[in-house]
Design a protein around this motif. Structure first.
Motif, short mmCIF file in Angstrom:
data_model
loop_
_atom_site.label_atom_id
_atom_site.label_comp_id
_atom_site.label_asym_id
_atom_site.label_seq_id
_atom_site.Cartn_x
_atom_site.Cartn_y
_atom_site.Cartn_z
N TRP A 339 0.83 -1.20 0.00
CA TRP A 339 0.00 0.00 0.00
C TRP A 339 0.87 1.26 0.00
O TRP A 339 0.56 2.24 -0.68
CB TRP A 339 -0.90 0.00 1.23
CG TRP A 339 -1.79 1.21 1.33
CD1 TRP A 339 -3.05 1.35 0.80
CD2 TRP A 339 -1.48 2.45 1.98
NE1 TRP A 339 -3.55 2.60 1.08
CE2 TRP A 339 -2.61 3.30 1.80
CE3 TRP A 339 -0.39 2.91 2.69
CZ2 TRP A 339 -2.64 4.59 2.33
CZ3 TRP A 339 -0.42 4.20 3.20
CH2 TRP A 339 -1.53 5.03 3.02
N LEU A 340 1.97 1.21 0.77
CA LEU A 340 2.87 2.36 0.84
C LEU A 340 3.48 2.67 -0.52
O LEU A 340 3.56 3.83 -0.94
CB LEU A 340 3.97 2.09 1.88
CG LEU A 340 4.78 3.27 2.38
CD1 LEU A 340 3.87 4.30 3.05
CD2 LEU A 340 5.84 2.80 3.36
N VAL A 341 3.93 1.64 -1.23
CA VAL A 341 4.51 1.82 -2.56
C VAL A 341 3.48 2.40 -3.51
O VAL A 341 3.76 3.34 -4.28
CB VAL A 341 5.06 0.49 -3.11
CG1 VAL A 341 5.46 0.63 -4.57
CG2 VAL A 341 6.25 0.03 -2.27
N GLU A 342 2.27 1.86 -3.46
CA GLU A 342 1.22 2.34 -4.37
C GLU A 342 0.78 3.75 -4.03
O GLU A 342 0.41 4.52 -4.92
CB GLU A 342 0.03 1.38 -4.32
CG GLU A 342 0.34 0.01 -4.90
CD GLU A 342 -0.80 -0.98 -4.74
OE1 GLU A 342 -1.76 -0.65 -4.00
OE2 GLU A 342 -0.73 -2.07 -5.33
N ALA A 343 0.87 4.13 -2.74
CA ALA A 343 0.50 5.48 -2.35
C ALA A 343 1.55 6.49 -2.79
O ALA A 343 1.22 7.64 -3.11
CB ALA A 343 0.31 5.55 -0.84
N LEU A 344 2.81 6.05 -2.81
CA LEU A 344 3.90 6.96 -3.19
C LEU A 344 3.98 7.15 -4.70
O LEU A 344 4.47 8.19 -5.18
CB LEU A 344 5.24 6.43 -2.67
CG LEU A 344 5.41 6.47 -1.14
CD1 LEU A 344 6.70 5.77 -0.75
CD2 LEU A 344 5.40 7.89 -0.62
N GLU A 345 3.54 6.15 -5.47
CA GLU A 345 3.65 6.23 -6.92
C GLU A 345 2.31 5.87 -7.56
O GLU A 345 1.89 4.72 -7.55
CB GLU A 345 4.74 5.28 -7.42
CG GLU A 345 4.97 5.32 -8.92
CD GLU A 345 5.20 6.72 -9.45
OE1 GLU A 345 4.32 7.21 -10.19
OE2 GLU A 345 6.23 7.31 -9.10
N LYS A 346 1.63 6.89 -8.08
CA LYS A 346 0.30 6.69 -8.68
C LYS A 346 0.39 6.14 -10.10
O LYS A 346 -0.53 5.47 -10.56
CB LYS A 346 -0.47 8.01 -8.69
CG LYS A 346 -0.68 8.62 -7.31
CD LYS A 346 -1.52 7.72 -6.42
CE LYS A 346 -1.79 8.38 -5.08
NZ LYS A 346 -2.59 7.50 -4.18
N ASP A 347 1.49 6.41 -10.77
CA ASP A 347 1.67 5.95 -12.16
C ASP A 347 1.96 4.46 -12.17
O ASP A 347 3.01 4.01 -11.69
CB ASP A 347 2.80 6.72 -12.82
CG ASP A 347 2.91 6.42 -14.32
OD1 ASP A 347 2.27 5.44 -14.77
OD2 ASP A 347 3.63 7.14 -15.02
N ARG A 348 1.06 3.66 -12.70
CA ARG A 348 1.21 2.20 -12.68
C ARG A 348 2.42 1.74 -13.49
O ARG A 348 3.01 0.72 -13.17
CB ARG A 348 -0.05 1.55 -13.21
CG ARG A 348 -1.26 1.73 -12.31
CD ARG A 348 -2.43 0.89 -12.78
NE ARG A 348 -3.57 1.00 -11.88
CZ ARG A 348 -4.70 0.32 -12.01
NH1 ARG A 348 -4.83 -0.54 -13.03
NH2 ARG A 348 -5.68 0.48 -11.16
N ARG A 349 2.76 2.48 -14.53
CA ARG A 349 3.90 2.07 -15.36
C ARG A 349 5.22 2.19 -14.62
O ARG A 349 6.17 1.47 -14.91
CB ARG A 349 3.92 2.91 -16.64
CG ARG A 349 2.78 2.61 -17.61
CD ARG A 349 2.79 3.54 -18.79
NE ARG A 349 2.57 4.92 -18.38
CZ ARG A 349 2.53 5.96 -19.23
NH1 ARG A 349 2.69 5.74 -20.53
NH2 ARG A 349 2.32 7.18 -18.79
N ARG A 350 5.29 3.10 -13.69
CA ARG A 350 6.53 3.30 -12.93
C ARG A 350 6.57 2.48 -11.64
O ARG A 350 7.60 2.40 -10.99
CB ARG A 350 6.70 4.79 -12.60
CG ARG A 350 6.86 5.68 -13.84
CD ARG A 350 7.02 7.13 -13.45
NE ARG A 350 8.18 7.32 -12.57
CZ ARG A 350 8.48 8.48 -11.96
NH1 ARG A 350 7.70 9.53 -12.13
NH2 ARG A 350 9.54 8.57 -11.20
N ARG A 351 5.43 1.92 -11.27
CA ARG A 351 5.37 1.18 -10.00
C ARG A 351 6.27 -0.04 -9.99
O ARG A 351 6.79 -0.42 -8.94
CB ARG A 351 3.92 0.73 -9.73
CG ARG A 351 3.09 1.80 -9.06
CD ARG A 351 1.70 1.24 -8.75
NE ARG A 351 0.81 2.31 -8.30
CZ ARG A 351 -0.49 2.14 -8.15
NH1 ARG A 351 -1.05 0.97 -8.45
NH2 ARG A 351 -1.25 3.14 -7.74
N SER A 352 6.44 -0.68 -11.14
CA SER A 352 7.28 -1.89 -11.19
C SER A 352 8.70 -1.58 -10.73
O SER A 352 9.28 -2.33 -9.94
CB SER A 352 7.29 -2.47 -12.60
OG SER A 352 6.02 -2.92 -12.97
#
Length: 489
Positions: A339-352
């Motif tokens: 959840w913390l990672v997803e909250a810090l980065e909204k862009d799904r392409r950069r989440r990886s």
């Protein structure tokens, strides 16, 4: 399809093997303590399987007999050394970690599975309290992980095959540790509520009824043959601080991991509450989170209430007994990190990329912090060294003389373990007596010389009276061993 499946689980296999290799590499640094010597005594040389099962039914040990059965055959197959004996527990822990990773993936996808596995393999408490214990905790952890995994499978696919696997995992859980019955009861209650809410059919409870029926004969045997109380224990009643300390313990005392666990638990509760409020709760998606959070909270609160209010003199709120909650705790902690990672980065392409960096960061941080505390823990000198005491006595020239005996203040099962130490670790055969042996006072008087080993249990008044006929009391250097010789007037 099978190749894709193999590639998908490969990271979990490699991480579990890495943990296993680390455990084996440092295995044996920490010698066995009182309970593990006791475990050896329960599966001692000369006892039959039937006799051993009877002793477990008498509650000579407060665990079901499954792990003891495994130990019984294991110690007769391998060389007698701490490193070899612990391979059994270490293997069960590694298998449990692999299953826990699969549970994480079932609950929240590939990334959650990876994070779950990272938190599992870097857990100090899992290694110290399960992998490095010649006790039932490793089997208990593995059984709990297996039960949670097949429960997740059943929630998403209620086929007969999956239900049968879940039934088998529940039987394993019940026979792994008596606290497994607590987890069993909490999961049954959650499933009952799901059935009452018409999320599942009532026949889903059959797995619990059938597995409970298979455990019932053993419990009947216990109540018939028990020689010890099942309602009185040495553990002090818990207070509210005990609940916080429990979860800090399950997080290896690591403040960073504990914070992620609290975050993850909060995220799970808020998400479930939001889904219910919006009437968007989906059993196939959210059911496993109800079970994981409910198991953690339910087991802790249930045993807290029992120990604090229902039976304060017989409460069993002891941190180590909650090892079975670790699979759920690892998944919930991973959910907090995800959840913390997803909250810090909204862009799904950069989440990886962010996720990869975060996973490496978490692994390095948890491994370094927990690794440091692990080495301190296993390198700590024990208060009572059974290995050191037996080694020192085995070097005494007269230890095998027929008129010389070793007396231990510990019970007969620890005494049996000490006998195995003499024979199998140091190649000597000594007469070993326990102060709790029948007719101890008559037996001890037959020997000219006594080596008194003060183990974990205190010396009884009767033992002091028996030693009054001896003189001496000289202590062997660095050990809790004292020499006494017959006093002749």
């Amino acid at each position: 399809m099978e190749n894709k499946r193999g590639i998908r689980i490969l990271p979990y296999v490699l991480m579990a093997l890495l943990m296993y290799a680390v455990m084996v590499g440092y295995s044996g640094i920490q010698e066995f303590w009182y309970d593990e010597v006791y475990q050896l005594g329960m599966v001692r040389d000369g006892i039959s399987v039937k006799e051993m099962l009877l002793e477990y039914a008498q509650l000579r040990d407060y665990t079901p007999p499954l792990y003891a059965l495994m130990c019984y055959f294991w110690v007769r197959l391998i060389p007698f050394s701490f490193r070899w004996m612990l391979l059994l527990s270490e293997g069960l822990v590694a298998l449990g970690v692999f299953v826990t990773a699969l549970l994480g993936e079932r609950a929240g996808g590939r990334r959650l599975g990876i994070l779950t596995c990272i938190f599992a393999i870097t857990s100090r408490v899992l290694i110290v309290s399960a992998g490095y214990e010649f006790r039932a905790y490793a089997l208990y952890y593995f059984a709990a992980a297996l039960a949670c995994y097949f429960l997740a499978c059943r929630i998403q696919n209620s086929s007969k095959k999956v239900s049968l696997c879940y039934f088998g995992s529940l039987v394993l859980l019940l026979y792994s540790h008596y606290y497994g019955a607590v987890l069993f009861g909490v999961l049954f209650l959650i499933e009952f509520l799901f059935a009452a809410a018409k999320c599942v059919k009532w026949r889903s409870l059959v797995a619990y009824i059938a597995s409970g029926a298979l455990f019932l004969p053993w419990m009947i045997m216990v109540f018939i043959y028990k020689l010890r109380s099942v309602t009185e224990f040495w553990i002090q009643p818990p207070d509210l601080a005990s609940l916080i300390n429990l979860f800090r313990y399950l997080c290896s005392g690591n403040s960073f991991v504990f914070g992620l666990f609290c975050l993850g638990f909060s995220v799970v509760i808020v998400t479930l509450a939001g889904a219910c409020r919006k009437k968007a709760f989906a059993y196939e998606r959210d059911g496993i989170w109800v079970c994981l959070a409910g198991e953690v909270a339910g087991a802790a609160l249930l045993m807290y209430a029992y120990g604090a209010y229902i039976n304060p003199s017989g409460g069993i709120f002891y941190n180590r007994y909650f090892i079975g909650l670790l699979p759920a705790c690892f998944v919930i902690t991973a959910a907090g990190m995800k959840w913390l990672v997803e909250a810090l980065e909204k862009d799904r392409r950069r989440r990886s990329r962010i996720f990869a960096v975060a996973a490496v960061f978490v692994f390095l941080l948890a491994a370094s912090q927990n690794g440091e505390s692990l080495m301190k823990k296993i390198g700590k000198k024990p208060t009572v060294s059974y290995t050191g005491a037996v080694h020192a006595m085995s070097r005494c020239e007269d230890i095998e003389s027929p008129d010389v005996a070793v007396v231990t203040t510990d019970n007969p099962w620890v005494r049996a373990g000490i006998e195995m130490y003499f024979h199998k670790l140091f190649g000597t055969r000594a007469v070993v007596l326990s102060q709790y042996d029948d007719e101890f006072q008559e037996q001890v008087g037959k020997y000219r010389k006594i080596y008194l080993f003060k183990g974990k249990q205190a010396m009884r008044k009767e033992t002091e009276e028996a030693l009054a006929a001896y003189q001496g009391g000289e202590k062997l250097p660095g050990q809790r061993v004292y020499k006494y010789e017959k006093f002749y007037r």
